[in-house]
Design a protein around this motif. Structure first.
Motif, PDB file in Angstrom:
ATOM      1  N   ARG A 329      -6.827 -10.563 -30.698  1.00 50.80           N
ATOM      2  CA  ARG A 329      -6.750  -9.528 -31.735  1.00 50.80           C
ATOM      3  C   ARG A 329      -5.601  -8.570 -31.485  1.00 50.80           C
ATOM      4  O   ARG A 329      -4.988  -8.043 -32.399  1.00 50.80           O
ATOM      5  N   ASP A 330      -5.292  -8.358 -30.200  1.00 49.17           N
ATOM      6  CA  ASP A 330      -4.209  -7.443 -29.839  1.00 49.17           C
ATOM      7  C   ASP A 330      -2.839  -8.107 -29.952  1.00 49.17           C
ATOM      8  O   ASP A 330      -1.832  -7.523 -29.533  1.00 49.17           O
ATOM      9  N   ALA A 381      -4.687   6.699 -33.442  1.00 53.52           N
ATOM     10  CA  ALA A 381      -5.861   5.887 -33.112  1.00 53.52           C
ATOM     11  C   ALA A 381      -7.108   6.759 -33.006  1.00 53.52           C
ATOM     12  O   ALA A 381      -8.177   6.424 -33.517  1.00 53.52           O
ATOM     13  N   GLU A 384      -8.310   8.029 -36.359  1.00 55.49           N
ATOM     14  CA  GLU A 384      -8.985   6.998 -37.159  1.00 55.49           C
ATOM     15  C   GLU A 384     -10.382   6.681 -36.629  1.00 55.49           C
ATOM     16  O   GLU A 384     -11.175   6.041 -37.309  1.00 55.49           O
ATOM     17  N   ASN A 385     -10.667   7.075 -35.414  1.00 58.19           N
ATOM     18  CA  ASN A 385     -11.967   6.749 -34.812  1.00 58.19           C
ATOM     19  C   ASN A 385     -12.676   7.994 -34.277  1.00 58.19           C
ATOM     20  O   ASN A 385     -12.897   8.124 -33.074  1.00 58.19           O
ATOM     21  N   ALA A 402     -11.517   0.035 -27.031  1.00 61.62           N
ATOM     22  CA  ALA A 402     -11.375  -0.102 -28.484  1.00 61.62           C
ATOM     23  C   ALA A 402     -10.151   0.671 -28.960  1.00 61.62           C
ATOM     24  O   ALA A 402      -9.355   0.197 -29.787  1.00 61.62           O
ATOM     25  N   LEU A 403      -9.950   1.889 -28.400  1.00 56.05           N
ATOM     26  CA  LEU A 403      -8.810   2.716 -28.807  1.00 56.05           C
ATOM     27  C   LEU A 403      -7.486   2.094 -28.360  1.00 56.05           C
ATOM     28  O   LEU A 403      -6.497   2.093 -29.095  1.00 56.05           O
ATOM     29  N   THR A 406      -6.589  -0.498 -30.755  1.00 53.31           N
ATOM     30  CA  THR A 406      -6.005   0.041 -31.993  1.00 53.31           C
ATOM     31  C   THR A 406      -4.512   0.329 -31.809  1.00 53.31           C
ATOM     32  O   THR A 406      -3.679  -0.028 -32.644  1.00 53.31           O
ATOM     33  N   ARG A 409      -2.544  -2.837 -31.688  1.00 54.23           N
ATOM     34  CA  ARG A 409      -2.331  -3.433 -33.009  1.00 54.23           C
ATOM     35  C   ARG A 409      -1.233  -2.682 -33.773  1.00 54.23           C
ATOM     36  O   ARG A 409      -0.375  -3.269 -34.395  1.00 54.23           O
ATOM     37  N   LYS A 410      -1.305  -1.354 -33.677  1.00 53.97           N
ATOM     38  CA  LYS A 410      -0.321  -0.535 -34.383  1.00 53.97           C
ATOM     39  C   LYS A 410       1.100  -0.832 -33.909  1.00 53.97           C
ATOM     40  O   LYS A 410       2.052  -0.746 -34.676  1.00 53.97           O
TER      41      LYS A 410
END
Lengths: 431, 447
Positions: A329-330, A381, A384-385, A402-403, A406, A409-410
């Motif tokens: 995912r990353d 990040a 958003e969370n 999780a952060l 994020t 991904r960004k």
């Protein structure tokens, strides 16, 4: 003549619920001072009564559901009456005629092994022998146990080994037991007999291998027993129903109890516990079931195009599988990430998925390590969370990962993960 | 105050409110009376001199923290429980304390009190007679004014039968109404804790105190009983089962019961004959389930803990353990236990059918009045038959009351009032109305 073994397995697994099966004592007994996790109920004091632990029943049902069992419409506890010093009530509360889960199956080496039942019961106390004295520790008394019984469908030791490994993996996936063999979380019993090849039907005897507390010894005992039984039959002897143990020094099984000495457990419905109907919770649990190890294995091969061997390694534990998927995912390449994690035997306790992503992508990708850019991404990040921040302050440190994800991904996987972690931690602690 | 010990529980509470006497004086009077009379009666096995609350007598099968609890057995000769039964905790919050533990048949197995390992209790009305059992000491203690009220346990009639034979009120609540947590189990499916008291109103009060859901007993899901004024309902339908008046019932006892039924008719009740056709199988079914569960429940006394080996069990206990072990054995289980369970269902249905036609059922508690000590002790079957009218309520799980309704040869007779499950209220109303128009309970034994 050629013979083939006919083997059925009984597996006991201790559940990792907070409290015991029928009282509120802590079930976490391992290594604790003897007789400190006890109360009138698990000591079987006169007048004390059992009240079933709902969480344990749910765990038992989860195991049953994972094994494709039907959840019984009517489930009843029964008393299994026998005398032993570690059994304070003189009976074990178990299930016999009306088990919680029935008629399931599991695939082992491409064959279906039928599961007869998975039922709920309680563990006994523990005897500690010191010289001529025997001490009883009741900390384990009443700890929830699930017993899983197969039909006599195994035809070799390899299948038994696979089965035990698969169950252990399942229990850990479901989070219902630590399934640690050394600590006695998981105990195996085998019913072994042999029959001439091509003969249908079950032999008219079976040998129970019991009280063998190591997986390795169990395998050795089954192997020995198959050979012993074949040579007895070849010598024209008749085999009878009996219980045998394992002598590790002599590397052989020995007779513990013959058929004549078999217990009559005098089962009858446990009058202290009302009938249980769990159909509705079964439906709810079915919907909440996590992905099972074998389903994950199939999905990893299909979705990521991994080889079976790769997928097996990566799905060995739920945590490792999640770790792999996080790296993907990353932004890591599917194949590269799999190879990297497998070949380098990554310790997921120490390494973050993002760090793996970076290592894979290498410096050529132009890692973003300038403080200002990273800070900006980190702030975004966090913004958003908002719940993640709250959770972190409540002590849930897993939100950090999780952060980081994020941020990765960004930055399309280009951020310097260790620096991101540092920055995020600073923000989270100072918020 | 001389007659302080003859007061009912409700009267005691009123008097304490009005400061007619103190709790200290109350306990002193009782302790004095116990000291004087217990050597004659053997109602108490242990007396608590430090009781400073409303003094209640507790059957020795109920667990009391720090107070020796033997179940009248040698096997628990030195057992001091580390915990209180739920009912004891509940009574404690109402200001009730334990003045002593009462004698009973060993592990509540018996109908005469003679199976106690610590000697029989005597009937206060005639010291040569048995007080009934198994709650022998609790009934005798209430009858002889050795406590304000008592708790007993009823597995097959063990509250009602001794209450009847001692001329006091006894209530067996619906199974599941009162927590069994802390009651040493005899037959877990039938065991019920209930009060033995000096009046019907007291029964309602104690039931309110000890009833209600308990998280420690999975079978105790019933609501709390709420005591309301026990007003007589006109045209109440009273069923009289023909099976309870046949062979075996002493004609003199029968006459007393019939007179009591007439009295209820005079009060305006509608008397109806009903039938409980499976009654004749009740005793057999009862003793199979009873002994089966006993064989398992008493397995914990295995000689490893509690300090005493199993040869300390008495004859009756051994007999039942062996019968039950046999009944549960493989090959016999279906013939005995499973069949008995089916009979139990039929008996339940008998009552459900009968209760379509009536609101309560009345009949005798015991086929005879108190018999001589020693008379039946060597004949277990005759002894078992003395429970013939009480065991059905346990098989069906329904509530039942025993109230004094007369005398035969200066020995008390009890009237049994059986009700629908969870409907203690109606049987208490019938009992209360009957009590109001009769004087039986004012008769006291001369001691």
């Amino acid at each position: 003549m050629n013979y083939e073994p006919v083997i059925g397995m009984e597996v006991h697994v201790e559940l990792n619920t907070k409290s015991k099966m029928f009282c509120r004592c802590s079930a976490d007994y391992f290594g604790k001072e003897p007789n400190t996790h006890v109360c009138p109920v698990c000591l079987g004091l006169p007048g004390a009564l059992p009240v079933p632990n709902k969480k344990a029943l749910e765990y038992c049902m989860m195991i049953g559901l994972a094994l494709g069992c039907k959840i019984s419409e009517k489930s009843l506890f029964e008393r299994k009456n026998y005398f032993y010093p570690d059994l304070p009530k003189g009976y074990q509360i178990s299930q016999y005629r009306w088990p919680l889960c029935v008629d399931g199956w599991i695939e082992i080496a491409g064959r279906k092994i039928r599961i007869n039942r998975a039922h709920q019961e309680e563990d006994t106390g523990k005897l500690n022998h010191r010289g001529n004295e025997t001490m009883i520790d009741f900390n384990r008394s009443g700890v929830p146990l699930v017993e899983i019984v197969t039909e006599p469908d195994f035809r070799g030791v390899e299948e038994v080994r696979d089965y035990a490994k698969k169950l252990q993996q399942l229990f850990r996936y479901l989070g219902v037991s630590n399934a640690d063999m050394e600590k006695g979380d998981m105990r195996l019993e085998a019913n072994v007999s042999v029959r001439p090849e091509l003969v249908e039907g079950l032999p008219n005897y079976r040998v129970e291998l019991k009280n063998i507390n190591s997986f390795r010894f169990m395998v050795a005992a089954i192997e020995y027993e198959i050979k012993r039984q074949i040579s007895e039959l070849e010598a024209g002897k008749k085999l009878t129903q009996e219980t045998r143990g394992w002598n590790e020094q002599k590397k052989e099984t020995y007779l513990q109890r013959s058929k004549e000495e078999a217990h009559d457990y005098r089962y009858f419905p446990e009058p202290d516990i009302p009938e249980i109907s769990l159909q509705s919770s079964a439906i709810r649990l079915q919907q909440q079931m996590p992905e099972l190890p074998w389903d994950k294995l199939a999905r990893f091969q299909k979705q990521y195009g991994l080889t079976k061997q790769q997928a097996e390694i990566l799905t060995e534990s739920r945590e490792l599988a999640d770790f792999y998927e996080e790296t993907v995912r990353d932004g890591a390449d599917i194949k590269q990430a799999a190879n990297y994690i497998i070949n380098r035997k990554i310790n997921i306790e120490e390494v973050l998925p993002a760090q793996v992503v970076i290592s894979i992508k290498g410096t050529s990708m132009g890692i973003i390590s300038d403080e200002e850019s990273l800070k900006k991404l980190a702030k975004e990040a966090i913004a958003e969370n908002p719940k993640a921040v709250e959770d972190f302050q409540k002590g849930k440190e897993s939100v950090l990962q999780a952060l980081i994800g994020t941020v990765m991904r960004k930055s399309s996987g280009k951020a310097d993960a260790s620096k991101v972690a540092e920055i995020l931690l600073k923000y989270l602690r100072n918020v | 105050m001389n007659d302080l010990t003859s007061l009912t529980l409700t009267e005691v509470i009123e008097s304490l409110k009005d400061k007619k006497f103190s709790l200290n004086e109350l306990n002193k009077s009782y302790l004095e009376r116990i000291r004087k009379l217990n050597p004659k009666l053997n109602a108490y096995l242990a007396v608590n001199d430090s009781c400073q609350k409303i003094p209640a007598a507790i059957k020795d099968v109920i667990s009391t923290k720090d107070i020796i609890t033997t179940a009248s057995s040698k096997i628990l000769a030195n057992f001091v429980p580390p915990y209180d039964a739920s009912v004891i905790k509940m009574l404690d919050t109402q200001g009730v304390g334990v003045i002593g533990k009462t004698n009973c048949d060993e592990f509540a197995m018996g109908s005469s009190g003679e199976n106690s390992a610590y000697g029989p209790t005597k009937n206060p009305w005639n010291l040569n007679k048995v007080p009934g059992g198994s709650s022998s000491g609790s009934a005798a203690a209430v009858a002889a004014d050795l406590c304000v009220f008592a708790l007993g346990s009823d597995t097959g009639g063990s509250i009602r039968q001794p209450a009847s034979l001692c001329g006091v009120v006894g209530l067996k609540p619906t199974y599941g109404r009162v927590s069994r947590y802390g009651l040493i189990a005899v037959t877990s499916s039938f065991d019920t804790i209930g009060p033995i008291i000096k009046s019907v109103d007291d029964a309602a009060l104690v039931l309110e105190w000890i009833s209600g859901e308990d998280k420690m007993d999975g079978n105790c899901y019933g609501k709390k009983f709420v005591r309301t004024p026990l007003r007589w309902t006109h045209n109440i339908r009273i069923g009289v089962p023909r099976e309870y008046f046949g062979e075996g019932l002493d004609p003199k006892v029968k006459k007393v019961i019939q007179d009591a039924i007439k009295k209820l008719e005079e009060l305006g009740a509608e008397i109806k004959e009903v039938s409980l056709p499976h009654s004749e199988y009740a005793l057999a079914a009862y003793y199979i389930i009873n002994t089966s569960e006993i064989s398992s429940n008493l397995a914990r006394f295995d000689g490893i803990r509690y300090g005493k080996s199993r040869d300390n069990f008495g004859e009756e206990v051994k007999r039942r353990i062996m019968l039950g072990t046999y009944a549960l054995s493989s090959g016999y289980y279906d013939e005995y236990y499973v069949k008995a369970a089916k009979v139990r269902t039929l008996i339940k249905q008998d009552f459900e059918k009968a209760f379509e036609k009536c609101d309560v059922i009345v009949g005798p508690v015991s086929p005879t009045v108190a018999w001589n000590i020693g008379e039946k002790i060597n004949d277990p079957l005759t002894m078992y038959l003395s429970d013939i009218y009480t065991i059905s309520a346990n098989l069906a799980g329904i509530p039942a009351l025993s109230i004094p309704c007369g005398f035969v040869d200066r020995l008390p007779v009890g009237l049994q009032v059986l009700g629908k499950a969870w409907d203690e209220e109606t049987i208490l109303k019938v009992g209360f109305a009957y009590e109001q128009v009769t004087d039986w309970r004012k008769d006291k034994p001369k001691l």
